[in-house]
Design a protein around this motif. Sequence first.
Motif, short mmCIF file in Angstrom:
data_model
loop_
_atom_site.label_atom_id
_atom_site.label_comp_id
_atom_site.label_asym_id
_atom_site.label_seq_id
_atom_site.Cartn_x
_atom_site.Cartn_y
_atom_site.Cartn_z
N ARG A 1 -41.02 55.44 11.19
CA ARG A 1 -40.98 54.76 12.47
C ARG A 1 -40.21 55.55 13.51
N GLU A 2 -39.38 56.48 13.05
CA GLU A 2 -38.69 57.35 14.02
C GLU A 2 -39.67 58.20 14.82
N ASP A 3 -40.89 58.39 14.28
CA ASP A 3 -41.89 59.21 14.97
C ASP A 3 -42.67 58.43 16.03
N ILE A 4 -42.47 57.11 16.12
CA ILE A 4 -43.31 56.29 16.99
C ILE A 4 -43.26 56.74 18.45
N PRO A 5 -42.09 57.03 19.04
CA PRO A 5 -42.11 57.49 20.43
C PRO A 5 -42.91 58.77 20.61
N ALA A 6 -42.80 59.70 19.67
CA ALA A 6 -43.56 60.95 19.78
C ALA A 6 -45.05 60.70 19.60
N ILE A 7 -45.41 59.77 18.72
CA ILE A 7 -46.82 59.43 18.54
C ILE A 7 -47.38 58.83 19.81
N ARG A 8 -46.62 57.93 20.43
CA ARG A 8 -47.10 57.34 21.69
C ARG A 8 -47.28 58.41 22.76
N ALA A 9 -46.35 59.31 22.85
CA ALA A 9 -46.47 60.38 23.84
C ALA A 9 -47.71 61.22 23.58
N TRP A 10 -47.96 61.54 22.32
CA TRP A 10 -49.15 62.33 21.99
C TRP A 10 -50.43 61.58 22.33
N VAL A 11 -50.47 60.28 21.98
CA VAL A 11 -51.66 59.47 22.28
C VAL A 11 -51.92 59.44 23.78
N GLY A 12 -50.86 59.26 24.56
CA GLY A 12 -51.03 59.24 26.01
C GLY A 12 -51.56 60.55 26.55
N GLN A 13 -51.01 61.65 26.07
CA GLN A 13 -51.46 62.96 26.52
C GLN A 13 -52.91 63.23 26.11
N ALA A 14 -53.24 62.87 24.87
CA ALA A 14 -54.60 63.12 24.39
C ALA A 14 -55.63 62.28 25.15
#
Length: 413
Positions: A101-114
Amino acid sequence: MGDYLSRIEAVPAVQRWGLVRDWIFTEPLPFFAEIRRERPVLVLPELTLAFRHADCMTILRRHHSFGVDLYKPKQGDYFMAQDDTAVHWREKSIMKSVLDREDIPAIRAWVGQATKAALDAGGGEIEAVRAITRGIPAGLVQRWFGFTDADPDRLIEWSYWNQQDAFWNQPFDAGFTRDPDGIVANRKRASLMLGLYLARLIARRTVAVKLGSDATDPVTRLLKLAFSDACRFDVKNVLFNIGGLLIGATETTSHTVTNALEYLLGNPDLLASARAAATLPDPALFDGHVDEALRFRPAFPYYFRTCHVPTVLAPETPHAVAVAPGTNVLAVSHSAMFDAAGFPDPEAFMPGRDQSDSFTYGQGIHACLGIAVAKVMVPEIVRQLVLREGLTAVSPPDYRGGRVPEAWQLRYR
């Protein structure tokens, strides 16, 4: 007696499920309102259906009383096709652990960029299902789950056929699904091809692990666990569970994003409110708009279970029904999310509503494994779409005679 119940009772018993099924998909809210009031537990030859919030919670949370038997022919020994077994307990715990779950902010950022990059590449018009609603979760599987060298079209295909067979090709779908045997054959072929791909992937990652790889993707971490002999989790378990990550991530996300966006596009005032929220610095302030859109338009209007223990639904009411073991039941969760006992003022669209008792991502031990990822991926894809000025649908989503969106043309400035 209301109009819907009168029409149900006017036809032979064998025709009633066809009527009910059609109303669930085509005119749900007025149908649900009447049925919750007058017949909240509906007994049909094929199924028993529960429409109130409390009964849906009973069905989904009491896994000893209501099991996932109907998943077994589709998913075999995978833990999600089991109820409260040692395998389910262990493997779901392991999979939650490797989805940090620590990766969630980075995952959201990646999804937004993609998503933004895909929309930029579209240049003002895009076929959203392949490029966005399926394409972004397939990309996430590649980028974050360790399927780095996979063909995204194959990932989409493998997820699609497994979900078609598991969710939309059950015994009670007979007569309503086109070519059910063909769906089974395609699911078996997709599973075989997925298994071959995963075997090659595991072989490559095994070499990397043995050479001291410090990669942190779920595939590598699961292999390290399997090789450690720290618990009863071997390479076969790795294969099953990384396949489950793919199957669960792609097609469900596509349907969910499409439903949320279509609902917002169909309600201009809500779209304007959502767009205003989407511009705020904290993207989480937007997410409630998607949660509420999915309450009005969930991807799955019901969940199915099989009764194991004699159970009374709607107990201590005039509508009480005793359900016998072996009965297939539907928890009609779309109806339950409009029951004022679970959702006060249910007809109101309230982005700040507490969604703890929502059914969007399931309830009980079979709730969505990747809920933490889904609850940022889905709203972030929708957020990027509503931020586009002039966003309109050229036509409604194309379901091609099935139950999931297959194509959807969108325009924007």
